[in-house]
Design a protein around this motif. Structure first.
Motif, PDB file in Angstrom:
ATOM      1  N   LEU A   8       0.829  -1.211   0.000  1.00 46.64           N
ATOM      2  CA  LEU A   8       0.000   0.000   0.000  1.00 46.64           C
ATOM      3  C   LEU A   8       0.860   1.256   0.000  1.00 46.64           C
ATOM      4  N   MET A   9       1.859   1.295   0.851  1.00 44.65           N
ATOM      5  CA  MET A   9       2.693   2.494   0.949  1.00 44.65           C
ATOM      6  C   MET A   9       3.430   2.753  -0.375  1.00 44.65           C
ATOM      7  N   ASN A  10       3.902   1.687  -1.011  1.00 42.79           N
ATOM      8  CA  ASN A  10       4.566   1.848  -2.310  1.00 42.79           C
ATOM      9  C   ASN A  10       3.593   2.345  -3.375  1.00 42.79           C
ATOM     10  N   LYS A  11       2.399   1.774  -3.394  1.00 40.37           N
ATOM     11  CA  LYS A  11       1.410   2.210  -4.388  1.00 40.37           C
ATOM     12  C   LYS A  11       0.936   3.628  -4.097  1.00 40.37           C
ATOM     13  N   ASN A  12       0.768   3.959  -2.823  1.00 36.45           N
ATOM     14  CA  ASN A  12       0.358   5.325  -2.477  1.00 36.45           C
ATOM     15  C   ASN A  12       1.389   6.338  -2.957  1.00 36.45           C
ATOM     16  N   HIS A  13       2.646   5.981  -2.857  1.00 38.36           N
ATOM     17  CA  HIS A  13       3.709   6.870  -3.341  1.00 38.36           C
ATOM     18  C   HIS A  13       3.545   7.114  -4.833  1.00 38.36           C
ATOM     19  N   ASP A  14       3.324   6.030  -5.582  1.00 36.14           N
ATOM     20  CA  ASP A  14       3.233   6.146  -7.039  1.00 36.14           C
ATOM     21  C   ASP A  14       1.921   6.760  -7.516  1.00 36.14           C
ATOM     22  N   TYR A  15       0.824   6.439  -6.850  1.00 35.61           N
ATOM     23  CA  TYR A  15      -0.492   6.892  -7.294  1.00 35.61           C
ATOM     24  C   TYR A  15      -0.973   8.152  -6.581  1.00 35.61           C
ATOM     25  N   GLY A  16      -0.214   8.631  -5.605  1.00 39.05           N
ATOM     26  CA  GLY A  16      -0.594   9.857  -4.914  1.00 39.05           C
ATOM     27  C   GLY A  16      -1.904   9.743  -4.147  1.00 39.05           C
ATOM     28  N   GLU A  17      -2.166   8.581  -3.577  1.00 40.60           N
ATOM     29  CA  GLU A  17      -3.375   8.356  -2.782  1.00 40.60           C
ATOM     30  C   GLU A  17      -4.656   8.667  -3.561  1.00 40.60           C
ATOM     31  N   ALA A  18      -4.682   8.268  -4.808  1.00 37.32           N
ATOM     32  CA  ALA A  18      -5.861   8.506  -5.653  1.00 37.32           C
ATOM     33  C   ALA A  18      -7.126   7.902  -5.040  1.00 37.32           C
ATOM     34  N   TRP A  19      -6.983   6.850  -4.240  1.00 39.37           N
ATOM     35  CA  TRP A  19      -8.147   6.197  -3.636  1.00 39.37           C
ATOM     36  C   TRP A  19      -8.957   7.153  -2.780  1.00 39.37           C
TER      37      TRP A  19
END
Length: 186
Positions: A112-123
């Motif tokens: 999650l932390m890696n994806k949040n970095h890349d996606y900018g917390e789009a969720w």
């Protein structure tokens, strides 16, 4: 810790507490389940959420929050089962089970932390209903992988899908303000 990590841990804390209480009631009876059965349990929960979202009315009093908790815990159980594929051990001490749970959460939070970095917390800008649809899509992907005996050509395996479903369910509860409310009540 970031705001997301704090909220994530709040939600997981409540989920783990329920998991531990159910373990006292039922033990590790879930060890008998194969991964496709766990995937189907997750499907049942996600389908109920979508049905309630679409109808706007529910006839069974249990809210969708409990279904998201179920998705989270069943995903963790599935990942534990996947990690213990070669083990026939059916019973675990509370400490062992807690460690297995925490290991899967730690791996999934790292993702999650890696994806949040890349996606900018789009969720954070997504609708809960859209994340419910994404959970259902991941379930159907997982079922297809299972039907293919785990073989994929270019896709991630079942564990990555369980991790994504878990994370989307946590996101939904965060979006609904649920984790903070539960922590304030304790």
């Amino acid at each position: 810790m970031t705001k997301t990590e704090i909220e994530y841990r709040q939600v997981i804390s409540v989920c783990k507490e329920l998991f531990q209480k159910k373990n006292k009631d039922y033990g590790t009876s879930w060890r008998i389940l194969r991964l496709p059965s766990l995937t189907d349990q997750i499907f049942i929960k996600a389908q109920r959420i979508r049905s309630i979202q679409e109808k706007g009315v529910q006839k069974v009093n249990d809210g969708i929050e409990g279904e998201f908790i179920g998705i989270i815990n069943y995903c963790i159980i599935a990942m534990i089962q996947n990690a213990l594929t070669d083990s026939t051990q059916m019973e675990f001490s509370e400490t062992e089970l807690s460690e297995l749970y925490d290991q899967q959460v730690a791996k999934t939070l790292g993702l999650l932390m890696n994806k949040n970095h890349d996606y900018g917390e789009a969720w954070r800008d997504m609708r809960v209903s859209s994340m419910t649809d994404l959970i259902l899509m991941k379930i159907f992907r997982t079922k297809q992988i299972e039907d293919n005996q785990g073989q994929t050509l270019v896709s991630e395996g079942v564990e990555a899908n369980y991790q994504d479903m878990l994370n989307y369910a946590v996101f939904c509860l965060i979006q609904m303000g649920w984790g903070q409310q539960q922590q304030q009540q304790q």
